[in-house]
Every structure is written in C-alpha cells, then in structure tokens.
Scaffold this motif. Structure first.
Motif, PDB file in Angstrom:
ATOM      1  N   THR A 105      35.626  47.439  32.526  1.00 45.41           N
ATOM      2  CA  THR A 105      35.387  46.130  32.133  1.00 45.41           C
ATOM      3  C   THR A 105      37.113  45.619  32.037  1.00 45.41           C
ATOM      4  O   THR A 105      36.862  44.301  32.974  1.00 45.41           O
ATOM      5  CB  THR A 105      34.897  45.627  30.927  1.00 45.41           C
ATOM      6  OG1 THR A 105      33.806  46.158  30.594  1.00 45.41           O
ATOM      7  CG2 THR A 105      34.536  44.351  30.715  1.00 45.41           C
ATOM      8  N   VAL A 106      37.814  45.999  31.065  1.00 44.15           N
ATOM      9  CA  VAL A 106      39.266  45.516  31.355  1.00 44.15           C
ATOM     10  C   VAL A 106      40.039  45.648  32.143  1.00 44.15           C
ATOM     11  O   VAL A 106      40.398  44.666  32.853  1.00 44.15           O
ATOM     12  CB  VAL A 106      40.104  46.543  30.220  1.00 44.15           C
ATOM     13  CG1 VAL A 106      41.548  45.802  29.856  1.00 44.15           C
ATOM     14  CG2 VAL A 106      39.723  45.543  28.988  1.00 44.15           C
ATOM     15  N   PHE A 107      39.817  46.695  33.886  1.00 40.40           N
ATOM     16  CA  PHE A 107      40.469  46.387  34.556  1.00 40.40           C
ATOM     17  C   PHE A 107      39.613  45.837  35.494  1.00 40.40           C
ATOM     18  O   PHE A 107      40.023  44.792  36.130  1.00 40.40           O
ATOM     19  CB  PHE A 107      40.507  48.041  35.119  1.00 40.40           C
ATOM     20  CG  PHE A 107      41.195  47.911  36.669  1.00 40.40           C
ATOM     21  CD1 PHE A 107      42.701  48.598  36.206  1.00 40.40           C
ATOM     22  CD2 PHE A 107      40.671  47.830  37.982  1.00 40.40           C
ATOM     23  CE1 PHE A 107      42.901  48.528  37.462  1.00 40.40           C
ATOM     24  CE2 PHE A 107      41.079  48.453  39.141  1.00 40.40           C
ATOM     25  CZ  PHE A 107      42.545  48.317  38.888  1.00 40.40           C
ATOM     26  N   THR A 108      38.154  45.381  35.332  1.00 41.65           N
ATOM     27  CA  THR A 108      37.796  44.447  36.720  1.00 41.65           C
ATOM     28  C   THR A 108      38.188  43.108  36.194  1.00 41.65           C
ATOM     29  O   THR A 108      38.075  41.547  36.587  1.00 41.65           O
ATOM     30  CB  THR A 108      36.032  44.026  36.089  1.00 41.65           C
ATOM     31  OG1 THR A 108      35.777  46.203  36.434  1.00 41.65           O
ATOM     32  CG2 THR A 108      35.885  43.424  37.330  1.00 41.65           C
ATOM     33  N   ALA A 109      38.154  42.928  35.054  1.00 42.55           N
ATOM     34  CA  ALA A 109      38.562  41.328  34.346  1.00 42.55           C
ATOM     35  C   ALA A 109      39.926  41.465  34.724  1.00 42.55           C
ATOM     36  O   ALA A 109      40.357  40.203  34.921  1.00 42.55           O
ATOM     37  CB  ALA A 109      39.090  41.251  32.640  1.00 42.55           C
ATOM     38  N   LEU A 110      41.460  41.991  34.736  1.00 44.94           N
ATOM     39  CA  LEU A 110      42.076  42.069  35.120  1.00 44.94           C
ATOM     40  C   LEU A 110      42.348  41.952  36.609  1.00 44.94           C
ATOM     41  O   LEU A 110      43.416  40.731  37.258  1.00 44.94           O
ATOM     42  CB  LEU A 110      42.880  43.581  34.992  1.00 44.94           C
ATOM     43  CG  LEU A 110      43.514  43.521  32.926  1.00 44.94           C
ATOM     44  CD1 LEU A 110      44.158  44.499  33.396  1.00 44.94           C
ATOM     45  CD2 LEU A 110      44.913  42.364  33.082  1.00 44.94           C
ATOM     46  N   ALA A 111      41.309  42.448  37.328  1.00 45.07           N
ATOM     47  CA  ALA A 111      41.388  41.966  39.320  1.00 45.07           C
ATOM     48  C   ALA A 111      40.389  40.481  39.204  1.00 45.07           C
ATOM     49  O   ALA A 111      40.804  39.718  39.789  1.00 45.07           O
ATOM     50  CB  ALA A 111      40.264  42.868  39.697  1.00 45.07           C
ATOM     51  N   THR A 112      39.847  40.024  38.096  1.00 43.08           N
ATOM     52  CA  THR A 112      39.651  38.750  38.033  1.00 43.08           C
ATOM     53  C   THR A 112      40.465  37.940  37.908  1.00 43.08           C
ATOM     54  O   THR A 112      40.832  36.520  38.465  1.00 43.08           O
ATOM     55  CB  THR A 112      38.268  38.616  37.048  1.00 43.08           C
ATOM     56  OG1 THR A 112      37.505  39.540  37.475  1.00 43.08           O
ATOM     57  CG2 THR A 112      37.866  37.408  37.421  1.00 43.08           C
ATOM     58  N   ILE A 113      41.239  38.107  37.219  1.00 36.52           N
ATOM     59  CA  ILE A 113      41.958  37.069  36.679  1.00 36.52           C
ATOM     60  C   ILE A 113      42.834  37.135  37.820  1.00 36.52           C
ATOM     61  O   ILE A 113      44.164  35.960  38.378  1.00 36.52           O
ATOM     62  CB  ILE A 113      42.815  37.882  35.364  1.00 36.52           C
ATOM     63  CG1 ILE A 113      42.184  37.237  34.359  1.00 36.52           C
ATOM     64  CG2 ILE A 113      44.282  36.645  34.799  1.00 36.52           C
ATOM     65  CD1 ILE A 113      42.640  37.778  33.216  1.00 36.52           C
ATOM     66  N   ALA A 114      43.513  38.565  38.620  1.00 38.73           N
ATOM     67  CA  ALA A 114      44.294  38.644  39.744  1.00 38.73           C
ATOM     68  C   ALA A 114      44.139  37.515  40.626  1.00 38.73           C
ATOM     69  O   ALA A 114      44.362  36.572  40.906  1.00 38.73           O
ATOM     70  CB  ALA A 114      44.662  39.982  40.193  1.00 38.73           C
ATOM     71  N   TRP A 115      42.759  37.844  41.010  1.00 44.95           N
ATOM     72  CA  TRP A 115      41.901  36.779  41.540  1.00 44.95           C
ATOM     73  C   TRP A 115      42.492  34.998  41.571  1.00 44.95           C
ATOM     74  O   TRP A 115      42.784  34.153  43.012  1.00 44.95           O
ATOM     75  CB  TRP A 115      40.686  36.434  42.093  1.00 44.95           C
ATOM     76  CG  TRP A 115      40.009  36.564  43.456  1.00 44.95           C
ATOM     77  CD1 TRP A 115      39.330  34.849  42.826  1.00 44.95           C
ATOM     78  CD2 TRP A 115      39.285  36.708  45.026  1.00 44.95           C
ATOM     79  NE1 TRP A 115      38.348  34.773  44.298  1.00 44.95           N
ATOM     80  CE2 TRP A 115      38.416  35.581  45.137  1.00 44.95           C
ATOM     81  CE3 TRP A 115      39.847  37.764  45.386  1.00 44.95           C
ATOM     82  CZ2 TRP A 115      38.194  34.904  45.993  1.00 44.95           C
ATOM     83  CZ3 TRP A 115      39.423  37.763  46.727  1.00 44.95           C
ATOM     84  CH2 TRP A 115      38.629  36.136  46.666  1.00 44.95           C
ATOM     85  N   LEU A 116      41.894  34.747  40.581  1.00 47.77           N
ATOM     86  CA  LEU A 116      41.444  33.850  39.774  1.00 47.77           C
ATOM     87  C   LEU A 116      43.647  32.568  40.253  1.00 47.77           C
ATOM     88  O   LEU A 116      43.222  31.802  40.332  1.00 47.77           O
ATOM     89  CB  LEU A 116      41.631  33.345  38.705  1.00 47.77           C
ATOM     90  CG  LEU A 116      39.698  33.379  38.892  1.00 47.77           C
ATOM     91  CD1 LEU A 116      39.881  33.117  36.736  1.00 47.77           C
ATOM     92  CD2 LEU A 116      38.925  32.532  39.652  1.00 47.77           C
TER      93      LEU A 116
END
Length: 290
Positions: A105-116
């Motif tokens: 979940t943390v890694f996916t959150a980081l990926a989401t932030i990178a996209w945003l």
C-alpha cells in the motif's frame, strides 16, 4: 451508435477471457518447465492480470489517443477503490492486517504521488516511462528477495496453487490469450473512440468512464469471489496491486511512446478524486481498521 457499443462490449469480453487464458497457460507452462511457484505467481500472474489495462493503454497511445490511455489508467484506479473494494465491503468487513499489505500500500501510494506530481508538469515522456517500469521491476524483485513476513508462500496466488494442465491445454490457453488480448484491446479502443466522436466527448472522458469500468471488471469479479470465500487478504491485495501495475506498468508503457501532454480535465478533477479515493485506503490500512 449500437455498433460502437457492440465493439466496446465485445472487446472488453475478449480482454477478460483472454487475460484469464493467458495467465493459466503461462503459469502451467512455467511450472512444467521447473519455474518456482513463487516466481510464477509474482511475475506471470501479476503481469497477466494487468495485461488488459496495459494493452488497452498501448493500443490507445499507438492509435493517437493518449488521452484515452491516461483516462483508462486514472479511471481504473478510481473504479478499483470505489467499486472493486467498495462492493465486497458492503457485504463483509474486510481486514487490513494481511501480510505485506502495508508495504504494498505504501509503495502504491508513492507511485500514485509520482503520477500526480510528474504528469501535470512533465507529461508522459520516455524517461518517465523508464523510471516507472524500473520502479515496478524493483518492487517485484524486492518482493521475491524479501517476501512478506519472511514467508515466500505468502506470494503464491490461487492460479499457482492449482495443478498445471497438460501441454496441449496449456498451449491452447496461451494461444487464446496471445490472440485474444490484442484483438480485444483493438475492438475496445475502436468502440470507445467511435462513441467519443459520436457523442462529442473527449476521448479521455470515455477512458475515465466506460473503458475504465470495463477493464476493472476482472478485478471486480475476483474481489467478489474472494470476499465470499472470506479471503480478505486477496481483496485488498487485488486492488492495491492492480493500482500499482496500472500506474507503473500501463503508465510506463504509454510514456515510452511519448511525449504526451496531460489533458487539463485531469488536473481539474480526476487526479484529485483518484488521490482522495486511494487516501481512504491508505489511512484505513495504516490504522489497521476494518
């Protein structure tokens, strides 16, 4: 209009069935060739279940409709949280204490932030694509080297637990998957673009709605089945993993064909909605709440 709907529905049906065939065939072949169940689960099943989104995104980018590809990625991530996770939660209280769930979940959150952060400023460029795909590979390798709770069996999916089929059946599954996935993506893209032109919609809006929900149907079916089996870990893992592969896998592949500029509609509403939806998941998992 009816013809474009038929193309879209037929394409989505091909994607769902062909994706399942490809996963089963590839897993069967891998196990018969001596590949470990752990490796087959993480690499083949992980990529196979995200193949519809990746192929749709690639086909859309090559068809000159990058907005449709971006809309499919963002819309699928929204649908994964609010539909794929929301629907089972209506019937069952879902635990957030599964092994490795917090890390993914943390890694996916980081990926989401990178996209945003990156896509509004830089768009999707080949460099961004390389970074996204490299990050996904890094996560997969890290999961293999340091599995959740130190237990490699935690990574093995249901498909890998099954007894592999015979070689003839395995070859047939792979052939159906290899032929059906690109055919399904092409039909879905043709139908989606046809509807967008007919209705006067922006292509990214069709990607955010019809195409996004359609490509999330495999995850929805898997989540509902897992919920009724009381396999709560799979429900959350399915959503978090799918969002990760959508951004880093499908997004990375589209970016390789760039550069593409982000349509303004995403910055005004959809990015914030995607961020808010996943923030609910992130806080819930972080607090270990059901």
């Amino acid at each position: 209009m009816l013809w474009f709907f038929v193309l879209l529905i037929a394409g989505l049906a091909f994607l769902v069935l062909a994706g399942d065939f490809l996963v089963r065939g590839a897993v069967g072949a891998a196990l018969k060739l001596g590949v470990s169940r752990i490796l087959a689960s993480v690499l083949i099943v992980g990529f196979g279940t995200s193949a519809p989104e990746m192929l749709v995104a690639t086909d859309a980018a090559l068809s000159g409709a990058p907005g449709l590809a971006m809309g499919n990625i963002v819309g699928s991530n929204i649908a994964n949280v609010l539909l794929v996770l929301g629907a089972p939660a209506l019937f069952f209280a879902l635990s957030t204490r599964g092994q490795g769930l917090l890390r993914s979940t943390v890694f996916t959150a980081l990926a989401t932030i990178a996209w945003l952060v990156l896509t509004p400023v830089l768009g999707l460029t080949p460099l961004i694509g390389v970074i996204f795909i490299a990050a996904l590979i890094l996560y997969i390798v890290g999961s293999l080297l340091m599995p959740p709770g130190g237990d490699p069996n935690a990574l093995v999916s249901d498909e890998v637990d099954d007894e592999p089929p015979g070689w003839v059946k395995t070859a047939l599954f792979i052939a159906l998957g290899v032929v059906g996935l690109p055919l399904g993506s092409h039909l879905a893209i043709t139908g989606a673009l046809g509807l967008s032109e007919l209705w006067g919609w922006q292509s990214e809006l069709v990607g955010l709605t019809l195409l996004a929900i359609g490509t999330s149907l495999p995850e929805f079916a898997a989540a509902m089945a897992a919920a009724f089996r009381k396999d709560e870990d799979m429900v959350f893992g399915n959503v978090v993993g799918s969002n990760m592969f959508n951004i880093l896998g499908a997004g990375g592949i589209v970016a390789l064909f760039g550069p593409f500029t982000l349509p303004p509609i995403f910055e005004r509403f959809d990015h914030w909605f995607m961020a808010g939806a996943f923030l609910v998941v992130f806080v819930t998992v972080l607090m270990r709440r059901r």
